[in-house]
Design an enzyme around this catalytic site. Structure first.
Site, mmCIF file in Angstrom:
data_model
loop_
_atom_site.group_PDB
_atom_site.id
_atom_site.type_symbol
_atom_site.label_atom_id
_atom_site.label_comp_id
_atom_site.label_asym_id
_atom_site.label_seq_id
_atom_site.Cartn_x
_atom_site.Cartn_y
_atom_site.Cartn_z
ATOM 1 N N ASN A 39 0.827 -1.193 0.000
ATOM 2 C CA ASN A 39 0.000 0.000 0.000
ATOM 3 C C ASN A 39 0.871 1.257 0.000
ATOM 4 O OD1 ASN A 39 -2.226 1.605 0.103
ATOM 5 N ND2 ASN A 39 -2.485 1.473 2.308
ATOM 6 N N ASP A 46 10.109 2.235 2.795
ATOM 7 C CA ASP A 46 8.846 1.707 3.327
ATOM 8 C C ASP A 46 9.032 0.243 3.725
ATOM 9 O OD1 ASP A 46 6.290 1.477 4.235
ATOM 10 O OD2 ASP A 46 5.302 1.707 2.306
#
Ligand code: DOR
Length: 429
Positions: free
Chosen positions: A276, A303
């Protein structure tokens, strides 16, 4: 404390240099140094780069130590060439108080493998309803400067405005996870041809772009610093280009996986590719690479999102989004940006060290390798190629999307304040 003499390394700009590291700093940088008594490292063929800085790392501690701890994540970071990481706030409990950010900061200091700079939550419990104690976190021992509800969007525009106003007072940054939640309910992957073919609910590009457009305008109105996490669409790059031209104080990051992988990966239903924001299209990947090359996107951030086996090895719909990335980031950027001729090593140093250190206000990192600078650096073999084996990763989790791929360039040594954290490709502890 051991003195190290690095012999014959090349700097990103191409010059050959010797580097003498003592008492945590580079005491000398010159073409030929004869440091008697120093431990000599033959760096012929290696590149010496300032230690990489990751603005977006999930370390999972406190709360999900089965997926990662500050120590295992720090080790993965050092092996990836990093000397500093910013730890995201979506832990359990959430890092929304001075107490939790200080805990993470202390755990980082105790592990001693990279500098761990906690990011504080914008809202209490990441619930998007009330501002967290931003001032108390800023004034804590962790000296928080970046706040983010990452994993969740601060979607209430009034709250976003207040957060920007609050951090402006101490030149803090709000890092936004740009996702309009009303447009992504039930979403499983990028909305497009592939999602239609697979019959999965889509996450449309406009859900990201609408929030970025709104927030650059809010940042302009308030005069505060905004950072956009994991930009993933061509339209987002266009909005950022417009905002920067207008002088809005916005910075942005792209992840290595969004520079390499596309939504076609969802076709195999392997949840290792669920993330995501989702993997997008070839046109998005091309725009992201271009945006990173021309500076519209300021930095690469991993991330790094470790997940326990049971949270990833299940049906796609039930799997958590996220990929580990610290140990592969440098290699993926070399493959996507350097081997394609879009960027050179100096560009990589800027996007992965200098610029993220500047955004995070980490004065000891992202510095030129000159006499007097802190000895935070990494030595990379640009000619190496290595196969990614999930079982061999130092991260506690195995959810790498690159299993079985052969990637270019390998970290051989990393030094944090003159002390090796990676020695000949192996973590020191
Ligand atoms: O894929 C993701 N995983 N995206 C996020 O924004 C959060 C992260 C996580 O914490 O696992």
């Amino acid at each position: 404390m051991t003195t190290y003499l690095i012999k014959g390394a090349r700097l990103a700009g191409g010059n050959r240099t010797d580097l003498l590291l003592r008492d945590g700093v580079i005491v000398e940088a010159a073409e030929k140094i004869s440091g008697s008594g120093a431990e000599v490292i033959d760096a012929d063929g290696l590149l010496a780069l300032p230690g990489l800085v990751d603005l977006h790392t999930h370390l999972r501690e406190p709360g999900r130590e089965d997926a990662e701890t500050v120590e295992t994540g720090s080790r993965a970071a050092a092996l990836g060439g990093y000397t500093a990481v910013c730890a995201m706030a979506n832990t359990s409990p959430v890092a929304d108080t001075a107490g939790v950010v200080e805990q993470v900061w202390r755990l980082g200091r105790d592990a001693g493998l990279v500098d761990v700079q906690p990011i504080g939550a914008v809202t209490v419990g990441l619930a998007g309803e009330h501002l967290a104690e931003l001032g108390a976190m800023a004034e804590s021992a962790a000296a928080v400067r970046i706040f983010s509800d990452d994993g969740h969007c601060v979607h209430d525009p009034r709250l976003m405005r207040r957060a920007l106003e609050y951090v402006r007072a101490f030149d803090g940054v709000i890092a936004q996870h740009a996702e309009e939640p009303r447009l992504t309910q039930g979403a499983q992957m990028h909305e497009g041809v592939e999602s239609a073919r697979l019959g999965m609910t889509g996450w449309p590009a406009v859900a990201e772009e609408a929030i970025i457009a709104r927030d650059v305008l809010l940042a302009e109105h308030v005069g505060a610093r905004l950072h956009i996490c994991h930009v993933s669409t061509a339209g987002s790059v266009e909005i950022l280009r417009w905002a920067k031209k207008r002088g809005i104080r916005v910075t942005a990051e792209v992840t290595p996986h969004h520079l390499l992988l596309t939504d076609e990966k969802a076709g195999g239903y392997d949840p290792v590719f669920k993330v995501n924001p989702p993997l997008r299209t070839n046109a998005d990947v091309a725009a992201l690479r271009q945006g990173l090359a021309d500076g519209t996107i300021d930095i690469v951030a991993t991330d790094h999102a470790p997940h326990a086996l049971q949270d990833k090895e299940c049906e796609w719909a039930y799997a958590r989004p996220g990929m580990v990335g610290l140990e592969t980031a440098l290699s993926v950027v070399v493959a996507t940006m350097l081997e394609t001729g879009l960027m050179d090593w100096s560009g990589l140093v800027d996007r992965m060290s200098v610029a993220p250190a500047r955004i995070a206000g980490l004065a000891e990192h992202g510095r030129d390798l000159v006499a007097g600078a802190p000895a935070n650096l990494t030595l990379v073999d640009p000619a190496a190629r290595w196969g990614v084996d999930p079982a061999a990763l130092a991260s506690r989790s195995r959810n790498t999307p690159y299993a079985g791929l052969t990637l270019p360039s390998r970290v051989v040594w990393t030094f944090l304040r003159g002390v090796p954290t990676v020695h000949e490709g192996k973590a020191v502890r």
